[in-house]
Write an enzyme that holds these catalytic residues in place. Structure first.
Site, PDB file in Angstrom:
ATOM      1  CG  ASN A  10      -1.823   1.115   1.371  1.00  0.00           C
ATOM      2  OD1 ASN A  10      -1.580   2.170   0.813  1.00  0.00           O
ATOM      3  ND2 ASN A  10      -2.902   0.922   2.120  1.00  0.00           N
ATOM      4  CG  ASP A  69      -3.612  -6.407   9.911  1.00  0.00           C
ATOM      5  OD1 ASP A  69      -3.625  -6.155   8.694  1.00  0.00           O
ATOM      6  OD2 ASP A  69      -4.509  -7.079  10.451  1.00  0.00           O
ATOM      7  N   GLY A 150      -9.865   4.733   3.164  1.00  0.00           N
ATOM      8  CA  GLY A 150     -10.622   3.813   4.014  1.00  0.00           C
ATOM      9  C   GLY A 150     -11.800   4.485   4.702  1.00  0.00           C
ATOM     10  CG  ASP A 152      -8.937   8.404   6.896  1.00  0.00           C
ATOM     11  OD1 ASP A 152      -8.876   7.812   7.990  1.00  0.00           O
ATOM     12  OD2 ASP A 152      -7.951   8.602   6.169  1.00  0.00           O
ATOM     13  CE  LYS A 172      -5.314   8.506   8.772  1.00  0.00           C
ATOM     14  NZ  LYS A 172      -5.546   7.766   7.543  1.00  0.00           N
TER      15      LYS A 172
HETATM   16  P1  IMP Z   1      -4.469  -2.290   6.916  1.00  0.00           P
HETATM   17  O1  IMP Z   1      -4.278  -3.446   7.781  1.00  0.00           O
HETATM   18  O2  IMP Z   1      -3.631  -1.122   7.319  1.00  0.00           O
HETATM   19  O3  IMP Z   1      -4.348  -2.610   5.444  1.00  0.00           O
HETATM   20  O4  IMP Z   1      -5.937  -1.765   7.127  1.00  0.00           O
HETATM   21  C1  IMP Z   1      -7.066  -2.568   6.908  1.00  0.00           C
HETATM   22  C2  IMP Z   1      -8.239  -1.695   6.547  1.00  0.00           C
HETATM   23  O5  IMP Z   1      -8.563  -0.846   7.636  1.00  0.00           O
HETATM   24  C3  IMP Z   1      -8.016  -0.756   5.369  1.00  0.00           C
HETATM   25  O6  IMP Z   1      -8.297  -1.388   4.144  1.00  0.00           O
HETATM   26  C4  IMP Z   1      -8.992   0.353   5.657  1.00  0.00           C
HETATM   27  O7  IMP Z   1     -10.288  -0.030   5.264  1.00  0.00           O
HETATM   28  C5  IMP Z   1      -8.939   0.421   7.161  1.00  0.00           C
HETATM   29  N1  IMP Z   1      -7.929   1.407   7.598  1.00  0.00           N
HETATM   30  C6  IMP Z   1      -6.663   1.175   8.009  1.00  0.00           C
HETATM   31  N2  IMP Z   1      -6.046   2.291   8.345  1.00  0.00           N
HETATM   32  C7  IMP Z   1      -6.937   3.284   8.127  1.00  0.00           C
HETATM   33  C8  IMP Z   1      -6.869   4.695   8.279  1.00  0.00           C
HETATM   34  O8  IMP Z   1      -5.858   5.285   8.664  1.00  0.00           O
HETATM   35  N3  IMP Z   1      -7.992   5.366   7.975  1.00  0.00           N
HETATM   36  C9  IMP Z   1      -9.129   4.773   7.545  1.00  0.00           C
HETATM   37  N4  IMP Z   1      -9.236   3.477   7.363  1.00  0.00           N
HETATM   38  C10 IMP Z   1      -8.140   2.733   7.659  1.00  0.00           C
END
Ligand code: IMP
Length: 193
Positions: A10, A69, A150, A152, A172
């Site tokens: 990402n 994660d 996501g 936010d 943020k």
């Molecule tokens: P990851 O494990 O960081 O990939 O996050 C999993 C999911 O949580 C993402 O696909 C988003 O939907 C949500 N997410 C993670 N971090 C954020 C953030 O900082 N803001 C908003 N949504 C988030």
């Protein structure tokens, strides 16, 4: 200088982490070490997934690395979507669909309390460490758009009047769950020097 591979595909996340850590640590992307393709994350906890991703890269490339994660944990939904935040509305990781599902699940709920929680798993010199960052807040009744990604637009951090999206990346990156976890990682790395 400490050199660490960030086990994420990402680019947005990598930018956030770079913005927080500055130039103190040399961060390499998966692309820079020649890795392409998804990394499995099939555990049922944030801790399990972070470790799974870091171990996957460490085992293949032998490098010091870390993975994170994150989940959005909503009190009135017993911690949903949690570890399933990305795939809440289906495998596609569709932020719009995920937000719509959350709004539907929250209909009629008085308690809007929620938290974002990030777990970072670090593997350095063949040892594993975990770091956690939490930001508390609440789920808004409608999307308040701006920057970010996501959930936010639907999350208002405690002590602020606007959503994470409206507050923008600069604010943020100072107060977020990921920022707090990365700061703990940074403090630990500083202690190694
Ligand atoms: P990851 O494990 O960081 O990939 O996050 C999993 C999911 O949580 C993402 O696909 C988003 O939907 C949500 N997410 C993670 N971090 C954020 C953030 O900082 N803001 C908003 N949504 C988030």
């Amino acid at each position: 200088m400490i050199k660490l591979v960030v086990a994420t595909n990402n680019a947005h996340k990598l930018d956030e982490i770079r913005a927080i850590l500055g130039n103190k640590i040399e961060l390499l992307s998966l692309k820079e070490i020649g890795h392409s393709g998804d990394i499995p994350e099939t555990a049922d906890t944030l801790e399990g997934n972070a470790l799974m991703k870091a171990r996957y890269i460490h085992e293949r490339y032998g490098c010091d690395c870390f993975a994170d994660d994150t989940g959005l944990e909503v009190e009135a939904l017993n911690g949903e979507p949690g570890v399933y935040s990305a795939r809440y509305a289906g495998e596609a990781n569709d932020a719009e669909a995920n937000m719509q599902k959350l709004l539907t699940r929250m209909e009629g709920k008085i308690n809007r309390s929620a938290q974002f929680r990030t777990v970072i798993a670090l593997i350095i010199e063949e040892k594993e460490y975990l770091f956690e960052g939490i930001v508390q807040g609440e789920i808004l009744h409608e999307r308040c758009e701006g920057e970010g990604f996501g959930y936010d637009p639907l999350f208002r951090p405690q002590g602020y009047d606007e959503s994470f999206a409206q507050l923008g990346n600069e604010v943020k990156n100072r107060i977020s769950h990921r920022a707090r976890a990365v700061e703990k990682l940074n403090d630990f790395l500083e202690s190694l020097r």
